[in-house]
Motif scaffolding. Structure first.
Motif, short mmCIF file in Angstrom:
data_model
loop_
_atom_site.label_atom_id
_atom_site.label_comp_id
_atom_site.label_asym_id
_atom_site.label_seq_id
_atom_site.Cartn_x
_atom_site.Cartn_y
_atom_site.Cartn_z
N ALA A 77 0.84 -1.20 0.00
CA ALA A 77 0.00 0.00 0.00
C ALA A 77 0.88 1.25 0.00
O ALA A 77 1.94 1.28 0.61
CB ALA A 77 -0.92 0.02 1.21
N ILE A 78 0.41 2.27 -0.71
CA ILE A 78 1.09 3.56 -0.77
C ILE A 78 0.08 4.64 -0.38
O ILE A 78 -1.09 4.58 -0.79
CB ILE A 78 1.61 3.83 -2.20
CG1 ILE A 78 2.82 2.96 -2.51
CG2 ILE A 78 1.97 5.31 -2.39
CD1 ILE A 78 3.29 3.06 -3.96
N ASP A 137 3.85 1.18 2.62
CA ASP A 137 5.26 0.98 2.26
C ASP A 137 5.94 2.28 1.87
O ASP A 137 7.18 2.35 1.86
CB ASP A 137 5.36 0.00 1.09
CG ASP A 137 4.87 -1.39 1.46
OD1 ASP A 137 5.10 -1.81 2.61
OD2 ASP A 137 4.26 -2.06 0.61
N GLY A 138 5.17 3.29 1.54
CA GLY A 138 5.76 4.54 1.12
C GLY A 138 4.70 5.63 1.02
O GLY A 138 3.50 5.36 1.09
N VAL A 139 5.17 6.87 0.82
CA VAL A 139 4.26 8.02 0.80
C VAL A 139 4.58 8.91 -0.40
O VAL A 139 5.76 9.20 -0.69
CB VAL A 139 4.39 8.85 2.09
CG1 VAL A 139 3.61 10.16 1.99
CG2 VAL A 139 3.90 8.04 3.30
N LEU A 154 8.08 12.32 8.12
CA LEU A 154 8.32 11.16 7.27
C LEU A 154 9.79 10.76 7.29
O LEU A 154 10.12 9.56 7.29
CB LEU A 154 7.87 11.46 5.84
CG LEU A 154 6.35 11.65 5.65
CD1 LEU A 154 6.05 12.17 4.25
CD2 LEU A 154 5.62 10.35 5.91
N GLU A 155 10.68 11.75 7.31
CA GLU A 155 12.11 11.44 7.39
C GLU A 155 12.44 10.77 8.71
O GLU A 155 13.23 9.82 8.77
CB GLU A 155 12.93 12.72 7.22
CG GLU A 155 12.99 13.21 5.77
CD GLU A 155 14.05 14.27 5.56
OE1 GLU A 155 15.12 13.93 5.01
OE2 GLU A 155 13.80 15.43 5.94
N GLN A 156 11.84 11.24 9.81
CA GLN A 156 12.10 10.64 11.12
C GLN A 156 11.61 9.21 11.19
O GLN A 156 12.22 8.36 11.85
CB GLN A 156 11.42 11.49 12.21
CG GLN A 156 12.07 12.85 12.41
CD GLN A 156 11.25 13.76 13.32
OE1 GLN A 156 10.23 13.34 13.88
NE2 GLN A 156 11.68 15.00 13.46
N LEU A 157 10.51 8.93 10.49
CA LEU A 157 9.95 7.57 10.49
C LEU A 157 10.67 6.67 9.49
O LEU A 157 10.39 5.46 9.44
CB LEU A 157 8.46 7.62 10.15
CG LEU A 157 7.54 8.25 11.21
CD1 LEU A 157 6.13 8.42 10.66
CD2 LEU A 157 7.52 7.41 12.48
N PRO A 160 9.96 5.53 2.96
CA PRO A 160 10.26 6.00 1.60
C PRO A 160 9.24 7.04 1.16
O PRO A 160 8.02 6.82 1.26
CB PRO A 160 10.15 4.71 0.77
CG PRO A 160 10.47 3.61 1.73
CD PRO A 160 9.88 4.05 3.04
N THR A 161 9.72 8.17 0.69
CA THR A 161 8.84 9.31 0.39
C THR A 161 9.30 10.02 -0.87
O THR A 161 10.49 10.19 -1.11
CB THR A 161 8.85 10.33 1.55
OG1 THR A 161 8.41 9.68 2.76
CG2 THR A 161 7.94 11.50 1.26
#
Length: 349
Positions: A77-78, A137-139, A154-157, A160-161
């Motif tokens: 999922a994205i 799995d990503g954003v 998102l970077e802290q978590l 993949p973004t």
């Protein structure tokens, strides 16, 4: 509902969906071998692969995606995250074009796309909790403002973004952008080439880097022609039609002799056009108008709007492709992709 009965090699009978074990028994191989064939492993002989594929086809076996994802520590999922109010998301063609491009890129994959609007602190907190639970799995992050906490979260978590539009020249996340600077500069060059001399601009929200770059391109186009930018000819908008109206009124009050306006979005240009019409200014005879996006709004305006085309669907498609590479671990450094823009000339200029 019709229940299908399946006979296994050992003579037993089962009902409903065939299992991996039943496929293995039918093909005369082990469960692990079937799993390797289904997952495309090269460590299987062609003869064995053919036997397993024949058993899969005969029994009508469908792999359990949830189980496969769990085994691979994946969700398949994205999340497409848009930190904008619902009204703007559904009003602006930009977002639907991005979604269309993303959908095209994911069409041949097993990825599910989840849309999340996160415009308030409460929605952002709920999003953080959802993402921290590793449910995607990503954003894909669209429409990023300078003070938005979501990219840092998102970077802290370590999720993949990929974002649409950089936050600055020093962007640290993978990003797909259009050439906002060159697009705006080409719009000004076009207006100057048509003999316009007092060219104003309506900006987008300047906490969006793309809007800043469009303003920079506008100014650069004037400077290249030997014209010093005049602060009175710049009015701030917010990418909404009403924002375009307000900014156009300001410009007419400050500089009633203006003869052209470069507007940082088609939606705002529609609002500006209405104000010009109310003021008795004809387009393009009295005031030429150029927008940005080349959306359906531009084509349906009266007169049709000259606009800078940014490849929005391609941006969405590219974002999804880059994210799939990030999820697969094939990216070493976050790519920064800038797609070209093109001026589409119509009757408004």
């Amino acid at each position: 509902m019709v229940s299908r009965t399946i006979r296994t090699r050992n003579g037993g009978r089962g009902t409903g969906r065939p299992t991996l074990e039943e496929v293995a028994a039918h093909a005369g191989v082990g469960r692990g071998t079937v799993s390797r064939v289904i997952n495309g492993s090269p460590r299987v002989s062609e003869r064995t692969r053919a036997a397993v594929e024949a058993a899969v086809a005969e029994l009508g076996y469908v792999p359990n995606r949830a189980a496969r994802a769990l085994a691979a520590n994946r969700t398949d999922a994205i999340a497409l995250v848009v930190p904008e109010p619902e009204a703007r998301f559904f009003a602006e063609p930009y977002f639907s074009d991005i979604v269309r491009g993303v959908g095209a890129a994911l069409a041949d994959t097993e990825m599910q796309l989840l849309l999340t609007l996160a415009d308030s602190d409460r929605e952002r907190l709920r999003l953080a909790q959802y993402l921290a639970a590793h449910r995607v799995d990503g954003v894909l992050l669209v429409s990023v403002h300078a003070d938005d906490p979501i990219p840092d979260m998102l970077e802290q978590l370590s999720i993949p973004t990929v974002i649409s539009g950089r936050r600055s020249e020093q962007e640290t996340l993978a990003a797909v952008d259009s050439d906002n600077f060159d697009g705006a500069r080409s719009a000004v060059e076009h207006l100057l080439g048509r003999g316009r001399r007092t060219i104003a601009t309506i900006t987008g929200r300047l906490d969006v880097y793309g809007a800043q770059r469009r303003l920079d391109g506008y100014r650069a186009g004037l400077v290249a022609a030997g014209k010093a930018p005049d602060a009175r000819l710049t009015a701030n908008g917010d990418f909404t039609e009403e924002g375009g109206r307000r900014a156009m009124r300001e410009l007419l009050e400050r500089c009633p002799d203006l003869d052209a306006v470069f507007v940082a979005s088609d939606v705002m240009a529609a609002g500006a056009r209405n104000v010009l019409r109310e003021a008795g200014r004809r387009t393009p005879d009295d005031v030429a108008l150029v927008g940005f996006d080349d959306s359906a709004v531009a084509r349906h305006m009266d007169p049709p709007l000259t606009s800078v085309r940014q490849p929005i669907e391609e941006m969405g498609r590219t974002m999804a492709q880059v994210l799939l590479q990030e999820i697969a671990g094939r990216s070493t450094e976050p790519p920064q992709i800038v797609l070209p823009t093109e001026l589409v000339v119509r009757e408004s200029s």
